[in-house]
Design a protein around this motif. Structure first.
Motif, PDB file in Angstrom:
ATOM      1  N   GLY A   1      45.474 -36.074  53.157  1.00  0.00           N
ATOM      2  CA  GLY A   1      46.762 -36.479  53.693  1.00  0.00           C
ATOM      3  C   GLY A   1      46.988 -36.034  55.121  1.00  0.00           C
ATOM      4  O   GLY A   1      46.038 -35.803  55.868  1.00  0.00           O
ATOM      5  N   PHE A   2      48.246 -35.888  55.487  1.00  0.00           N
ATOM      6  CA  PHE A   2      48.642 -35.593  56.860  1.00  0.00           C
ATOM      7  C   PHE A   2      49.472 -34.314  56.905  1.00  0.00           C
ATOM      8  O   PHE A   2      50.320 -34.068  56.052  1.00  0.00           O
ATOM      9  CB  PHE A   2      49.453 -36.764  57.422  1.00  0.00           C
ATOM     10  CG  PHE A   2      50.142 -36.458  58.721  1.00  0.00           C
ATOM     11  CD1 PHE A   2      49.406 -36.251  59.887  1.00  0.00           C
ATOM     12  CD2 PHE A   2      51.530 -36.352  58.780  1.00  0.00           C
ATOM     13  CE1 PHE A   2      50.045 -35.955  61.081  1.00  0.00           C
ATOM     14  CE2 PHE A   2      52.170 -36.063  59.967  1.00  0.00           C
ATOM     15  CZ  PHE A   2      51.429 -35.861  61.122  1.00  0.00           C
ATOM     16  N   LEU A   3      49.203 -33.463  57.908  1.00  0.00           N
ATOM     17  CA  LEU A   3      49.965 -32.237  58.099  1.00  0.00           C
ATOM     18  C   LEU A   3      50.664 -32.275  59.459  1.00  0.00           C
ATOM     19  O   LEU A   3      50.022 -32.567  60.467  1.00  0.00           O
ATOM     20  CB  LEU A   3      49.037 -31.008  58.040  1.00  0.00           C
ATOM     21  CG  LEU A   3      48.341 -30.716  56.719  1.00  0.00           C
ATOM     22  CD1 LEU A   3      47.352 -29.575  56.904  1.00  0.00           C
ATOM     23  CD2 LEU A   3      49.365 -30.376  55.638  1.00  0.00           C
ATOM     24  N   PRO A   4      51.960 -31.980  59.516  1.00  0.00           N
ATOM     25  CA  PRO A   4      52.686 -31.984  60.803  1.00  0.00           C
ATOM     26  C   PRO A   4      52.431 -30.695  61.586  1.00  0.00           C
ATOM     27  O   PRO A   4      53.324 -29.887  61.822  1.00  0.00           O
ATOM     28  CB  PRO A   4      54.146 -32.101  60.357  1.00  0.00           C
ATOM     29  CG  PRO A   4      54.169 -31.413  59.025  1.00  0.00           C
ATOM     30  CD  PRO A   4      52.847 -31.725  58.372  1.00  0.00           C
ATOM     31  N   LEU A   5      51.199 -30.500  62.005  1.00  0.00           N
ATOM     32  CA  LEU A   5      50.813 -29.293  62.710  1.00  0.00           C
ATOM     33  C   LEU A   5      51.246 -29.337  64.175  1.00  0.00           C
ATOM     34  O   LEU A   5      51.371 -30.417  64.763  1.00  0.00           O
ATOM     35  CB  LEU A   5      49.299 -29.108  62.641  1.00  0.00           C
ATOM     36  CG  LEU A   5      48.697 -28.932  61.245  1.00  0.00           C
ATOM     37  CD1 LEU A   5      47.173 -28.964  61.334  1.00  0.00           C
ATOM     38  CD2 LEU A   5      49.166 -27.627  60.619  1.00  0.00           C
ATOM     39  N   VAL A   6      51.425 -28.162  64.757  1.00  0.00           N
ATOM     40  CA  VAL A   6      51.704 -28.051  66.185  1.00  0.00           C
ATOM     41  C   VAL A   6      50.388 -27.793  66.895  1.00  0.00           C
ATOM     42  O   VAL A   6      49.651 -26.856  66.552  1.00  0.00           O
ATOM     43  CB  VAL A   6      52.692 -26.891  66.477  1.00  0.00           C
ATOM     44  CG1 VAL A   6      52.952 -26.796  67.978  1.00  0.00           C
ATOM     45  CG2 VAL A   6      53.988 -27.092  65.712  1.00  0.00           C
TER      46      VAL A   6
ATOM     47  N   GLY B   1      53.006 -28.737  77.094  1.00  0.00           N
ATOM     48  CA  GLY B   1      51.648 -28.452  76.667  1.00  0.00           C
ATOM     49  C   GLY B   1      51.433 -28.351  75.173  1.00  0.00           C
ATOM     50  O   GLY B   1      50.333 -27.991  74.722  1.00  0.00           O
ATOM     51  N   ILE B   2      52.458 -28.676  74.365  1.00  0.00           N
ATOM     52  CA  ILE B   2      52.290 -28.687  72.916  1.00  0.00           C
ATOM     53  C   ILE B   2      53.011 -29.891  72.334  1.00  0.00           C
ATOM     54  O   ILE B   2      53.937 -30.438  72.934  1.00  0.00           O
ATOM     55  CB  ILE B   2      52.828 -27.395  72.249  1.00  0.00           C
ATOM     56  CG1 ILE B   2      54.326 -27.241  72.494  1.00  0.00           C
ATOM     57  CG2 ILE B   2      52.059 -26.168  72.722  1.00  0.00           C
ATOM     58  CD1 ILE B   2      54.957 -26.121  71.691  1.00  0.00           C
ATOM     59  N   ARG B   3      52.572 -30.304  71.150  1.00  0.00           N
ATOM     60  CA  ARG B   3      53.211 -31.411  70.446  1.00  0.00           C
ATOM     61  C   ARG B   3      52.807 -31.344  68.979  1.00  0.00           C
ATOM     62  O   ARG B   3      51.956 -30.523  68.578  1.00  0.00           O
ATOM     63  CB  ARG B   3      52.784 -32.763  71.034  1.00  0.00           C
ATOM     64  CG  ARG B   3      51.293 -33.058  70.904  1.00  0.00           C
ATOM     65  CD  ARG B   3      50.979 -34.463  71.365  1.00  0.00           C
ATOM     66  NE  ARG B   3      49.554 -34.761  71.360  1.00  0.00           N
ATOM     67  CZ  ARG B   3      48.848 -35.145  70.298  1.00  0.00           C
ATOM     68  NH1 ARG B   3      49.442 -35.258  69.108  1.00  0.00           N
ATOM     69  NH2 ARG B   3      47.562 -35.407  70.400  1.00  0.00           N
ATOM     70  N   GLN B   4      53.391 -32.239  68.179  1.00  0.00           N
ATOM     71  CA  GLN B   4      52.996 -32.326  66.774  1.00  0.00           C
ATOM     72  C   GLN B   4      51.772 -33.228  66.630  1.00  0.00           C
ATOM     73  O   GLN B   4      51.594 -34.188  67.385  1.00  0.00           O
ATOM     74  CB  GLN B   4      54.134 -32.873  65.911  1.00  0.00           C
ATOM     75  CG  GLN B   4      55.142 -31.827  65.478  1.00  0.00           C
ATOM     76  CD  GLN B   4      55.922 -32.261  64.246  1.00  0.00           C
ATOM     77  OE1 GLN B   4      56.177 -33.443  64.064  1.00  0.00           O
ATOM     78  NE2 GLN B   4      56.293 -31.301  63.405  1.00  0.00           N
ATOM     79  N   LEU B   5      50.958 -32.891  65.657  1.00  0.00           N
ATOM     80  CA  LEU B   5      49.815 -33.728  65.315  1.00  0.00           C
ATOM     81  C   LEU B   5      50.296 -35.112  64.896  1.00  0.00           C
ATOM     82  O   LEU B   5      51.309 -35.247  64.205  1.00  0.00           O
ATOM     83  CB  LEU B   5      49.038 -33.088  64.166  1.00  0.00           C
ATOM     84  CG  LEU B   5      47.689 -33.715  63.784  1.00  0.00           C
ATOM     85  CD1 LEU B   5      46.635 -33.319  64.798  1.00  0.00           C
ATOM     86  CD2 LEU B   5      47.281 -33.260  62.386  1.00  0.00           C
ATOM     87  N   VAL B   6      49.603 -36.140  65.336  1.00  0.00           N
ATOM     88  CA  VAL B   6      49.942 -37.520  64.976  1.00  0.00           C
ATOM     89  C   VAL B   6      49.041 -37.961  63.830  1.00  0.00           C
ATOM     90  O   VAL B   6      47.859 -37.613  63.783  1.00  0.00           O
ATOM     91  CB  VAL B   6      49.749 -38.450  66.194  1.00  0.00           C
ATOM     92  CG1 VAL B   6      49.980 -39.906  65.813  1.00  0.00           C
ATOM     93  CG2 VAL B   6      50.679 -38.029  67.320  1.00  0.00           C
ATOM     94  N   GLU B   7      49.590 -38.716  62.916  1.00  0.00           N
ATOM     95  CA  GLU B   7      48.804 -39.199  61.784  1.00  0.00           C
ATOM     96  C   GLU B   7      47.601 -40.002  62.288  1.00  0.00           C
ATOM     97  O   GLU B   7      47.724 -40.840  63.173  1.00  0.00           O
ATOM     98  CB  GLU B   7      49.660 -40.063  60.867  1.00  0.00           C
ATOM     99  CG  GLU B   7      48.955 -40.440  59.571  1.00  0.00           C
ATOM    100  CD  GLU B   7      49.894 -41.034  58.541  1.00  0.00           C
ATOM    101  OE1 GLU B   7      49.434 -41.314  57.430  1.00  0.00           O
ATOM    102  OE2 GLU B   7      51.100 -41.218  58.864  1.00  0.00           O
ATOM    103  N   GLY B   8      46.457 -39.736  61.728  1.00  0.00           N
ATOM    104  CA  GLY B   8      45.225 -40.394  62.146  1.00  0.00           C
ATOM    105  C   GLY B   8      44.360 -39.509  63.019  1.00  0.00           C
ATOM    106  O   GLY B   8      43.161 -39.779  63.183  1.00  0.00           O
TER     107      GLY B   8
ATOM    108  N   ALA C   1      45.258 -18.238  59.433  1.00  0.00           N
ATOM    109  CA  ALA C   1      45.874 -17.147  60.196  1.00  0.00           C
ATOM    110  C   ALA C   1      47.247 -17.531  60.753  1.00  0.00           C
ATOM    111  O   ALA C   1      47.881 -16.733  61.450  1.00  0.00           O
ATOM    112  CB  ALA C   1      44.953 -16.724  61.334  1.00  0.00           C
ATOM    113  N   GLY C   2      47.693 -18.765  60.487  1.00  0.00           N
ATOM    114  CA  GLY C   2      49.026 -19.178  60.907  1.00  0.00           C
ATOM    115  C   GLY C   2      49.083 -20.080  62.114  1.00  0.00           C
ATOM    116  O   GLY C   2      50.169 -20.511  62.511  1.00  0.00           O
ATOM    117  N   TYR C   3      47.944 -20.380  62.728  1.00  0.00           N
ATOM    118  CA  TYR C   3      47.948 -21.287  63.868  1.00  0.00           C
ATOM    119  C   TYR C   3      48.358 -22.693  63.410  1.00  0.00           C
ATOM    120  O   TYR C   3      48.037 -23.129  62.301  1.00  0.00           O
ATOM    121  CB  TYR C   3      46.572 -21.337  64.517  1.00  0.00           C
ATOM    122  CG  TYR C   3      46.270 -20.150  65.396  1.00  0.00           C
ATOM    123  CD1 TYR C   3      46.526 -20.188  66.762  1.00  0.00           C
ATOM    124  CD2 TYR C   3      45.746 -18.978  64.852  1.00  0.00           C
ATOM    125  CE1 TYR C   3      46.260 -19.097  67.572  1.00  0.00           C
ATOM    126  CE2 TYR C   3      45.477 -17.870  65.650  1.00  0.00           C
ATOM    127  CZ  TYR C   3      45.735 -17.940  66.999  1.00  0.00           C
ATOM    128  OH  TYR C   3      45.483 -16.854  67.789  1.00  0.00           O
ATOM    129  N   GLY C   4      49.077 -23.375  64.293  1.00  0.00           N
ATOM    130  CA  GLY C   4      49.525 -24.725  63.982  1.00  0.00           C
ATOM    131  C   GLY C   4      50.843 -24.780  63.246  1.00  0.00           C
ATOM    132  O   GLY C   4      51.387 -25.860  63.016  1.00  0.00           O
TER     133      GLY C   4
END
Length: 410
Positions: free
Chosen positions: A253-258, A267-274, A287-290
């Protein structure tokens, strides 16, 4: 009704199982193709690289070695490999083979410390030259390369210690060492690293080889190897999304990671599906990244949509070039792109075992998530054999997949 259901089950197993022939009942035939001196050119797959490193056990379970063993049934006189003399292994990052070890109540691939002395080995013998010319890290143009820089002067055999171990001389090239042997049959599978090294760096290092340049390089390689009528087999480049290194983390599936992205404000954004999160990111995610703007996932662990499209476009173009070369020189063509896609989407049933691209448990890919297990290599070798038999009307027996190595569990 039960008999009908049982018959349907049996038929489905027969239809979807790759059959392996009993050599006692199989009449091998070369159909006048001269397989006496077989030479293989390529990259880490051809070399027998697996579980993140090169070692003897991987070399003896690599697809080109398995193919060479089957060619002995139709006249091959042997296959010389640059076997690692150490009992250990060495990867491009200095590690040894990955092994499954218990960590946090689960099993994870863990690399050991590689034996750097392997790079100092000199395994070339002029009286018995190496026929496995697979070089880990090699791109298409590296097959042709002698020097890779002019100032300071550096030869490819010096720049790539995997090649330096068995190169006939400091100044030689991979293709020169192939041609010098006057091979009678050649396998060629090159181009994976022309997109893969860029992909493995999350698009933050290296670059995709432009399709036009790849076509030029492959044209020179093919004319050098096959213009005099030498027969052979060539293979396509798999879609990177079929390998666990690229698809494992977001396979469900998809995770809304940073994530980091220097192309957007802040310089940062949310991961886009795909988009794809690469396998090594698993440790950082734990370790908590993203999970927050304070700890975004670094860009080198992510392939964005543009980077993925660049890779896909190049791969499609490479494969069109490969098909053209196969037709031009009447070579057997192995569609490994289709093979890996099937492993990814459907899987194979072979002698009662299920094989697919699932990381660790699927049986096809080793613990580095990129290279094949011994059984995955046997599946690949059998696809080469199928193509050779079809093109040249030969009868080369298939390898028995389940005889080769798989992921070892502690």
């Amino acid at each position: 009704m039960q008999k009908i259901k049982y018959l349907a089950l049996v038929l489905s197993i027969v239809l979807f199982t790759q059959c392996e022939l009993d050599h006692d009942d199989f009449q091998a035939s070369s159909a006048d193709v001269d397989f006496s001196h077989f030479v293989a050119l390529g990259d880490s797959y051809t070399a027998g690289y697996t579980d993140g490193a090169l070692g003897r056990s991987g070399q003896e379970n690599g697809f080109s070695y398995i193919l060479a063993k089957q060619l002995e049934y139709v006249g091959s006189e042997g296959y010389v490999q640059p076997l690692v003399q150490s009992s250990s292994s060495i990867g491009s990052a200095g590690n040894s083979y990955y092994q499954l070890k218990a960590a946090n109540s689960s099993l994870s691939p863990v690399p050991g410390i590689g034996d750097q002395a392997i790079f100092a080995e000199r395994v070339y013998d002029a009286s018995n030259p190496v026929q496995n010319l697979g070089v880990p890290g090699a791109k298409s143009f590296h097959l042709l390369a002698t020097a890779v820089s002019a100032e300071p002067l550096m030869y490819y055999s010096q720049a790539n210690p995997f090649f330096g171990r068995f190169a006939s001389s400091t100044e030689t090239s991979i293709i020169a060492d192939a041609v010098a042997q006057n091979p009678t049959f050649i396998s060629l599978w090159i181009g994976n690293n022309d997109v893969l090294t860029y992909a493995l760096a999350g698009g933050e290092a290296d670059a995709v080889t432009p399709a036009e340049q790849y076509a030029q390089y492959l044209s020179v390689i093919a004319s050098t190897l096959f213009a005099n009528g030498t027969k052979g087999v060539i293979a396509t480049i798999p879609d990177i999304e079929t390998i666990p290194y690229i698809n494992y983390i977001l396979s469900n599936g998809f995770l809304p990671l940073v994530i980091e992205d220097d192309q957007v404000p802040g310089g940062i954004r949310q991961l886009v599906e795909g988009e794809k999160v690469l396998l090594p990111a698993s440790t950082l995610l734990q370790a908590g990244y993203g999970q927050s703007a304070e700890m975004p996932l670094p860009a080198e662990y992510v392939l964005d949509l543009e980077e993925i499209q660049n890779i896909k476009t190049a791969t499609i173009a490479y494969n069109q070039t490969i098909a053209t070369i196969a037709s031009q020189y009447n070579l057997a063509l192995v569609d490994l792109n289709a093979v890996m896609n099937k492993a990814h989407t459907q899987g194979y049933i072979i002698d009662g075992n299920v094989y697919n691209s699932t990381f660790v448990s699927g049986g096809v890919f080793s613990l580095d998530g990129i290279h094949a297990t011994g059984r995955g290599s046997a599946i690949i070798a059998n696809e080469f054999i199928k193509a050779i038999n079809h093109t040249y009307n030969c009868s080369i027996p298939y390898a028995t997949v389940n005889e080769y190595s798989a992921v070892v569990y502690p």
